[in-house]
Design an enzyme around this catalytic site. Structure first.
Site, PDB file in Angstrom:
ATOM      1  N   ASP A  12      38.073  50.872  27.699  1.00 36.19           N
ATOM      2  CA  ASP A  12      39.276  50.808  27.945  1.00 36.19           C
ATOM      3  C   ASP A  12      38.970  52.869  27.039  1.00 36.19           C
ATOM      4  OD1 ASP A  12      40.159  48.626  27.391  1.00 36.19           O
ATOM      5  OD2 ASP A  12      38.570  48.621  25.719  1.00 36.19           O
ATOM      6  N   LYS A  15      40.261  55.148  32.294  1.00 41.61           N
ATOM      7  CA  LYS A  15      40.064  55.538  33.178  1.00 41.61           C
ATOM      8  C   LYS A  15      42.065  55.137  33.741  1.00 41.61           C
ATOM      9  CE  LYS A  15      37.639  51.858  33.604  1.00 41.61           C
ATOM     10  NZ  LYS A  15      37.444  51.581  31.776  1.00 41.61           N
ATOM     11  N   GLY A  39      42.832  46.067  31.145  1.00 38.59           N
ATOM     12  CA  GLY A  39      44.114  46.548  31.295  1.00 38.59           C
ATOM     13  C   GLY A  39      44.440  48.046  31.243  1.00 38.59           C
ATOM     14  N   HIS A  40      44.384  48.319  32.687  1.00 37.50           N
ATOM     15  CA  HIS A  40      44.894  49.774  32.772  1.00 37.50           C
ATOM     16  C   HIS A  40      45.564  50.043  32.757  1.00 37.50           C
ATOM     17  CE1 HIS A  40      40.466  49.120  36.134  1.00 37.50           C
ATOM     18  NE2 HIS A  40      40.576  49.689  34.827  1.00 37.50           N
ATOM     19  N   GLN A 222      36.382  47.817  32.609  1.00 38.79           N
ATOM     20  CA  GLN A 222      35.778  47.631  31.462  1.00 38.79           C
ATOM     21  C   GLN A 222      34.885  49.024  31.919  1.00 38.79           C
ATOM     22  OE1 GLN A 222      35.642  44.357  33.630  1.00 38.79           O
ATOM     23  NE2 GLN A 222      37.246  44.007  33.034  1.00 38.79           N
TER      24      GLN A 222
HETATM   25  P1  IMP Z   1      34.718  38.468  29.574  1.00 38.05           P
HETATM   26  O1  IMP Z   1      35.628  39.462  30.435  1.00 38.05           O
HETATM   27  O2  IMP Z   1      36.388  37.969  28.728  1.00 38.05           O
HETATM   28  O3  IMP Z   1      34.036  37.994  29.555  1.00 38.05           O
HETATM   29  O4  IMP Z   1      34.803  39.231  27.288  1.00 38.05           O
HETATM   30  C1  IMP Z   1      33.413  39.346  27.077  1.00 38.05           C
HETATM   31  C2  IMP Z   1      33.730  41.595  26.263  1.00 38.05           C
HETATM   32  O5  IMP Z   1      33.746  42.090  27.085  1.00 38.05           O
HETATM   33  C3  IMP Z   1      34.509  41.131  25.349  1.00 38.05           C
HETATM   34  O6  IMP Z   1      33.938  41.810  24.343  1.00 38.05           O
HETATM   35  C4  IMP Z   1      35.701  41.326  25.381  1.00 38.05           C
HETATM   36  O7  IMP Z   1      36.463  41.919  24.511  1.00 38.05           O
HETATM   37  C5  IMP Z   1      35.381  42.596  27.026  1.00 38.05           C
HETATM   38  N1  IMP Z   1      35.818  43.286  27.693  1.00 38.05           N
HETATM   39  C6  IMP Z   1      36.256  42.636  28.828  1.00 38.05           C
HETATM   40  N2  IMP Z   1      37.513  43.412  29.702  1.00 38.05           N
HETATM   41  C7  IMP Z   1      37.329  44.323  29.117  1.00 38.05           C
HETATM   42  C8  IMP Z   1      38.197  45.299  28.923  1.00 38.05           C
HETATM   43  O8  IMP Z   1      38.999  45.690  30.310  1.00 38.05           O
HETATM   44  N3  IMP Z   1      37.951  46.588  28.426  1.00 38.05           N
HETATM   45  C9  IMP Z   1      37.408  46.486  26.505  1.00 38.05           C
HETATM   46  N4  IMP Z   1      36.458  45.532  26.713  1.00 38.05           N
HETATM   47  C10 IMP Z   1      36.319  44.290  27.730  1.00 38.05           C
END
Ligand code: IMP
Length: 431
Positions: A12, A15, A39-40, A222
């Protein structure tokens, strides 16, 4: 010129906006890891568009986006996103390529994600999109790839084995209801037909593009602190969000990469559980959340906010080999009186300046802050570094000094035009 853009915090970082700017200098855009947990957000012509799976540079006409082999793909989410892009007049048939080595997310992955999260004592705060369980199958070597999905002969048997095993797990361990094999088979065979025109061999596609002199932009999803190997384990995602992941995920050699750009927010945010050393007390938290619109682009969850953590960002610069950094959301600090930067962690008598692998240690550390005066004025209209208030310039120069790399781009608002370059990012030279 082939460039990797990575998040240097917990995701977040903004990017999407930086990629949108850099896309002008790229022909091919590549997602290399993660899935629709990302989510971009890009704001174009006053309209907000959130990309979850498709590379976010595709709002620029004439670009081609590849979903690389390191990505996990939920076909339903991908088709829905393509539909929305079509609605904006983008020729998705030409623009979207799907690597045949990418793994497929099935509904049992999503249900397992949610059930396992609910059963955990120490929750991770996953997005519930089935990302972790899909990567588990990949590593356990029972996953189903796009190539398998599109193979009409072998797909039914592969799916049957997985559905049987997952149904046992869901029913016996988690007390969940089972999935119907037949229903899944028909649904996913229909997806395969819709996706087939987009499917390519990812590494071969990129090799041919490079041979033809095309410029490639690799979009990390991420951020470094959510990287499976280099983040705040176990509070991480299940893929390599760092620059190295671009090579393995896309299938390009490290020698093909010319530049790595790290993206940082002017402060820090995190969604989900896990340590966040500089986390604000409630009042500041509310202020930043409201001003920075800090709600997850995928799940809508409120993001946790804190001061800029230079220990985290320096770790990211080193792990990713960032040549330059882009700073986003500077404007969110516009009305702050005194700004803090975390320059180390205190654990009892000891001060730590290097990011520790021990997540429990990180969780109990107290941040060591350096204070800088705020600028108390609007930065949203600045078009050059010199147009920023002197205190904002000092803040950014301090970040550069702490991270040891120059700033190449500064974003001061969500609008597409609220971003400017500093120095020459191509050479990595500072202003
Ligand atoms: P997962 O990727 O759904 O398995 O989540 C694992 C961790 O990564 C959690 O804390 C999510 O909130 C975080 N996370 C996954 N994708 C994103 C992203 O695109 N932005 C911010 N946090 C993310």
């Amino acid at each position: 010129m082939n460039v990797i853009v990575v998040g240097a915090q917990w995701g977040d970082e903004g990017k999407g906006k930086i990629i949108d700017v850099l896309t002008e200098e790229a022909d091919i855009l590549v997602r290399y890891q993660g899935g629709n947990n990302a989510g971009h957000t890009v704001v174009a012509d006053g309209q907000e568009f959130i990309f979850h799976l498709i590379p976010s540079g595709l709002l620029h006409p004439g670009k081609v986006g590849l979903i690389g082999h390191g990505v996990v793909v939920d076909p339903e989410a991908l088709l829905e996103e393509m539909q929305r892009l079509k609605g904006r007049g983008i020729d998705v048939r030409q623009a979207v390529k799907l690597g045949d080595g990418a793994h497929v997310i099935f509904p049992y992955h999503k249900r397992l994600d949610v059930a396992q999260e609910a059963a955990r004592t120490g929750r991770l705060g996953t997005t519930g999109r089935g990302i972790g369980p899909c990567y588990v199958d990949k590593v356990a070597r029972c996953g189903i790839r796009i190539a398998d999905l599109c193979d009409r002969q072998s797909f039914p048997e592969r799916l049957r084995r997985n559905v049987e095993e997952k149904n046992r797990l869901l029913q016996l361990v988690y007390g969940e209801s089972p999935f119907s094999y037949q229903e899944l088979l028909e649904r996913y065979q229909a997806y395969a037909e819709q996706l087939a025109p987009h499917v390519v061999n990812g590494p071969r596609f990129l090799r041919a593009a490079m041979a033809a002199g095309k410029r490639i932009l690799f979009e990390g999803a991420q951020g470094t602190m959510l990287d499976l190997d280099h983040g705040t384990y176990p509070y991480v995602t299940s893929s390599n969000a760092t620059a190295g992941g671009a090579c393995t995920g896309a299938g390009v050699p490290p020698t093909a990469i010319d530049r790595v750009i790290g993206v940082v927010k002017a402060y820090t945010t995190r969604v989900g559980e896990g340590p966040l050393p500089t986390e604000f007390p409630p009042q500041l938290m509310e202020r930043f959340r409201a001003r920075g619109r800090e709600f997850g682009a995928t799940t809508g969850r409120p993001r946790r906010c804190g001061w800029f953590d230079a220990v985290v960002a320096r770790h990211a610069v080193l792990i990713n080999g960032c040549d330059v950094i882009a700073v986003t959301k500077l404007d969110v600090l516009d009305d702050v009186e005194t700004i803090q930067i975390c320059v180390g962690y205190r654990d009892g008598e000891r001060v730590i300046e290097e990011f520790p692998s021990d997540t429990a240690l990180l969780a109990r550390c107290e941040p060591v802050y350096e204070s800088l005066p705020g600028w108390r004025s609007d930065t949203g209209a600045a078009e050059r570094f010199e147009e920023l208030p002197p205190a904002a310039q000092r803040y950014l120069k301090r970040l550069e000094a702490l991270l040891g790399v120059p700033i190449c781009l500064i974003s001061t608002g969500s609008q597409r035009e609220q971003v400017f370059r500093v120095g020459s990012w191509l050479t990595g030279a500072s202003a």
